[in-house]
Design a protein around this motif. Sequence first.
Motif, PDB file in Angstrom:
ATOM      1  N   LEU A 472       0.825  -1.206   0.000  1.00  0.00           N
ATOM      2  CA  LEU A 472       0.000   0.000   0.000  1.00  0.00           C
ATOM      3  C   LEU A 472       0.860   1.258   0.000  1.00  0.00           C
ATOM      4  N   ARG A 473       1.906   1.219   0.791  1.00  0.00           N
ATOM      5  CA  ARG A 473       2.810   2.380   0.818  1.00  0.00           C
ATOM      6  C   ARG A 473       3.466   2.587  -0.542  1.00  0.00           C
ATOM      7  N   ALA A 474       3.860   1.462  -1.178  1.00  0.00           N
ATOM      8  CA  ALA A 474       4.476   1.566  -2.501  1.00  0.00           C
ATOM      9  C   ALA A 474       3.475   2.062  -3.542  1.00  0.00           C
ATOM     10  N   ALA A 475       2.181   1.777  -3.339  1.00  0.00           N
ATOM     11  CA  ALA A 475       1.158   2.219  -4.289  1.00  0.00           C
ATOM     12  C   ALA A 475       0.744   3.667  -4.070  1.00  0.00           C
ATOM     13  N   GLY A 476       1.291   4.303  -3.057  1.00  0.00           N
ATOM     14  CA  GLY A 476       1.005   5.716  -2.816  1.00  0.00           C
ATOM     15  C   GLY A 476      -0.148   5.973  -1.878  1.00  0.00           C
ATOM     16  N   VAL A 477      -0.533   4.977  -1.085  1.00  0.00           N
ATOM     17  CA  VAL A 477      -1.612   5.166  -0.112  1.00  0.00           C
ATOM     18  C   VAL A 477      -1.023   5.812   1.132  1.00  0.00           C
ATOM     19  N   PRO A 478      -1.478   7.020   1.504  1.00  0.00           N
ATOM     20  CA  PRO A 478      -0.834   7.723   2.626  1.00  0.00           C
ATOM     21  C   PRO A 478      -1.296   7.285   4.008  1.00  0.00           C
ATOM     22  N   PHE A 479      -2.540   6.777   4.114  1.00  0.00           N
ATOM     23  CA  PHE A 479      -3.089   6.446   5.433  1.00  0.00           C
ATOM     24  C   PHE A 479      -3.702   5.045   5.404  1.00  0.00           C
ATOM     25  N   ALA A 480      -3.716   4.411   6.583  1.00  0.00           N
ATOM     26  CA  ALA A 480      -4.253   3.047   6.654  1.00  0.00           C
ATOM     27  C   ALA A 480      -4.720   2.747   8.074  1.00  0.00           C
ATOM     28  N   GLN A 481      -5.571   1.745   8.183  1.00  0.00           N
ATOM     29  CA  GLN A 481      -6.007   1.255   9.485  1.00  0.00           C
ATOM     30  C   GLN A 481      -6.257  -0.247   9.363  1.00  0.00           C
ATOM     31  N   GLY A 482      -6.156  -0.957  10.473  1.00  0.00           N
ATOM     32  CA  GLY A 482      -6.376  -2.400  10.445  1.00  0.00           C
ATOM     33  C   GLY A 482      -5.728  -3.067  11.635  1.00  0.00           C
ATOM     34  N   TYR A 483      -5.943  -4.386  11.720  1.00  0.00           N
ATOM     35  CA  TYR A 483      -5.440  -5.157  12.851  1.00  0.00           C
ATOM     36  C   TYR A 483      -3.920  -5.191  12.911  1.00  0.00           C
ATOM     37  N   LEU A 484      -3.255  -4.950  11.773  1.00  0.00           N
ATOM     38  CA  LEU A 484      -1.788  -4.920  11.800  1.00  0.00           C
ATOM     39  C   LEU A 484      -1.301  -3.839  12.754  1.00  0.00           C
ATOM     40  N   TYR A 485      -1.984  -2.718  12.789  1.00  0.00           N
ATOM     41  CA  TYR A 485      -1.544  -1.605  13.608  1.00  0.00           C
ATOM     42  C   TYR A 485      -2.198  -1.640  14.997  1.00  0.00           C
ATOM     43  N   GLN A 486      -3.501  -1.894  15.029  1.00  0.00           N
ATOM     44  CA  GLN A 486      -4.197  -1.883  16.318  1.00  0.00           C
ATOM     45  C   GLN A 486      -5.629  -2.352  16.125  1.00  0.00           C
ATOM     46  N   PRO A 488      -9.568  -2.391  17.512  1.00  0.00           N
ATOM     47  CA  PRO A 488     -10.340  -1.349  18.204  1.00  0.00           C
ATOM     48  C   PRO A 488     -10.203  -1.473  19.720  1.00  0.00           C
ATOM     49  N   VAL A 489      -9.956  -0.344  20.391  1.00  0.00           N
ATOM     50  CA  VAL A 489      -9.770  -0.318  21.848  1.00  0.00           C
ATOM     51  C   VAL A 489     -10.567   0.846  22.419  1.00  0.00           C
ATOM     52  N   THR A 490     -10.667   0.872  23.728  1.00  0.00           N
ATOM     53  CA  THR A 490     -11.362   1.979  24.389  1.00  0.00           C
ATOM     54  C   THR A 490     -10.488   3.231  24.345  1.00  0.00           C
ATOM     55  N   ALA A 491     -11.111   4.365  24.620  1.00  0.00           N
ATOM     56  CA  ALA A 491     -10.369   5.635  24.610  1.00  0.00           C
ATOM     57  C   ALA A 491      -9.259   5.612  25.655  1.00  0.00           C
ATOM     58  N   GLU A 492      -9.533   5.030  26.808  1.00  0.00           N
ATOM     59  CA  GLU A 492      -8.525   4.969  27.870  1.00  0.00           C
ATOM     60  C   GLU A 492      -7.326   4.143  27.427  1.00  0.00           C
ATOM     61  N   GLN A 493      -7.591   2.979  26.806  1.00  0.00           N
ATOM     62  CA  GLN A 493      -6.492   2.139  26.331  1.00  0.00           C
ATOM     63  C   GLN A 493      -5.702   2.845  25.236  1.00  0.00           C
ATOM     64  N   LEU A 494      -6.403   3.524  24.335  1.00  0.00           N
ATOM     65  CA  LEU A 494      -5.726   4.227  23.255  1.00  0.00           C
ATOM     66  C   LEU A 494      -4.845   5.342  23.810  1.00  0.00           C
ATOM     67  N   ALA A 495      -5.361   6.069  24.779  1.00  0.00           N
ATOM     68  CA  ALA A 495      -4.579   7.155  25.373  1.00  0.00           C
ATOM     69  C   ALA A 495      -3.345   6.614  26.076  1.00  0.00           C
ATOM     70  N   GLN A 496      -3.507   5.505  26.779  1.00  0.00           N
ATOM     71  CA  GLN A 496      -2.369   4.912  27.490  1.00  0.00           C
ATOM     72  C   GLN A 496      -1.301   4.458  26.514  1.00  0.00           C
ATOM     73  N   GLN A 497      -1.718   3.804  25.407  1.00  0.00           N
ATOM     74  CA  GLN A 497      -0.751   3.354  24.423  1.00  0.00           C
ATOM     75  C   GLN A 497      -0.046   4.534  23.764  1.00  0.00           C
ATOM     76  N   HIS A 498      -0.812   5.596  23.460  1.00  0.00           N
ATOM     77  CA  HIS A 498      -0.196   6.780  22.856  1.00  0.00           C
ATOM     78  C   HIS A 498       0.789   7.418  23.803  1.00  0.00           C
ATOM     79  N   CYS A 499       0.448   7.437  25.087  1.00  0.00           N
ATOM     80  CA  CYS A 499       1.368   8.021  26.072  1.00  0.00           C
ATOM     81  C   CYS A 499       2.653   7.219  26.153  1.00  0.00           C
TER      82      CYS A 499
END
Length: 504
Positions: A472-486, A488-499
């Motif tokens: 996808l990156r080679a095809a020029g897709v700038p953004f992506a989402q999916g289980y490879l990255y994460q 779905p989690v709660t806001a609290e879990q997402l904030a903790q991981q980002h921190c």
Amino acid sequence: MSLLLCVVCGAAVMLAAIMFSEHMATVKIADHEQIIGRDVVQSVDRILDSVSSLRRNELAALAGKPCSQVGALLADLETYLRYVRAVALVSGDRLYCSSALGRIDVPLSNYSLSIGRGDSIGLLAQTRYQPGVPVLVVFNRTAPGAGVLSIVEGDYLMNALAHGLRYGAQTVSISVANTGRLDARGTFTPASAPPDAYTTRIESLKWPFEVLVSPSEGFVSGMHWKYRVAGLTLGLLLDALLAAGYLLTFAPRRLLLKAVRQALERNEFHVVYQPIIETSNRSLVGVEALLRWHHPKWGPISPASFMEEVESSDMLGPVTQFVMRTAVAEMAQRLVAIPLRIAVNVASRDLERRDFVAQVQALTARLPAGVTLVLELTERFFLRESGRTAATFNALKAKGVKFAIDDFGTQHSNLELLGRFQFDYVKIDRQFVSQVDRGDAQLIRGIVSVAKHYGLQVIAEGVETESQHLALRAAGVPFAQGYLYQRPVTAEQLAQQHCEVTTS
């Protein structure tokens, strides 16, 4: 009427499951008999192959020579032969020299054999020299008018046949054409006797005999019982699924919507978030808010089972408002340190609601600086487009709200939508993303090219493997989402991981 139809279908399913179980039991019994028969055939083939091949050349050299010259050598060779009780030399149509008796004069026809043109076998109830003991006779033709006759003990055959009895057969017999049958218990039946009823017959591909197998009553009843239980279980399971399908399909629509309304009142709904990342460095650039329902009795309920009804009812507004309000509140509270896009799925009927613009404006006013609200709509929703839809779309765009066209390419792929509405993002459906693993990225590159033409950013959904990410990156897709990255989690879990990521 629908209930009667469901009952009739349930009875038909149960009857079909029982009939299928009976059929499968019959098939498995037949397969079991085939296995037993083939095993016995192979065992008898090995006996006959051994008798016919061992010392064959040496025995062939003796056939036709006077017994006085070769009798002692014949007796010596017989000791090297497995399964064999005695060996006799044949000239013309008579046995003239035996390894056990020396010089003899016995017609070959006494053994139900003829000089013929090749090897042959016969099954006898007894011989004149050992009454009451069944034997298998093997004639190997060594030259025109000459050959070697080997007498194989019936015990070896009965041992091979007994193998089948140990594995669930009632009777196992070997039958040689025009001579007779011998079963695992040593009972010989002449060929002239009426044939017994056997379930399975397996012929040897090497020798002129067949093995006859019949299953035991205990094995048959056990297999039928086993598959009846399995069939009953399957029928009950299918009926349960049918009943569930009835409840989802034919139950009054108002009951489902009432349950949704009660779920909102009882705080049974919650929102989870799947990160959207930048493919170049995998940094977090946004989240997609996803509605989840945890019923106190039934547990997690998939949105697919109720959202279609919600989208066509008056409950759409409250549900959409709940998701947007929750997402904005939770994200504003926990992730305020970075620019962020909060994506929320909406339907075209949301854009037709009179209070929708005011609701969205009130929510966006609460967003921290740098945080943007993105409304995602699928192509199918625009089939019901109205003048109010376009007006709402343009009004919200003027207030800084972004729009994404979701599941692009899965419905009608109408490029007119991209020209008619000023979208900001195009989301590629997971079914196209999965193809890049197989080197099929041409469609992805085409979508990226179309998006650039209309000034849109591309987001790939459902990325699950590293190879998909790289393609996808080679095809020029700038953004992506999916289980490879994460997931779905709660806001609290997402904030903790980002921190944790930012502090590391």
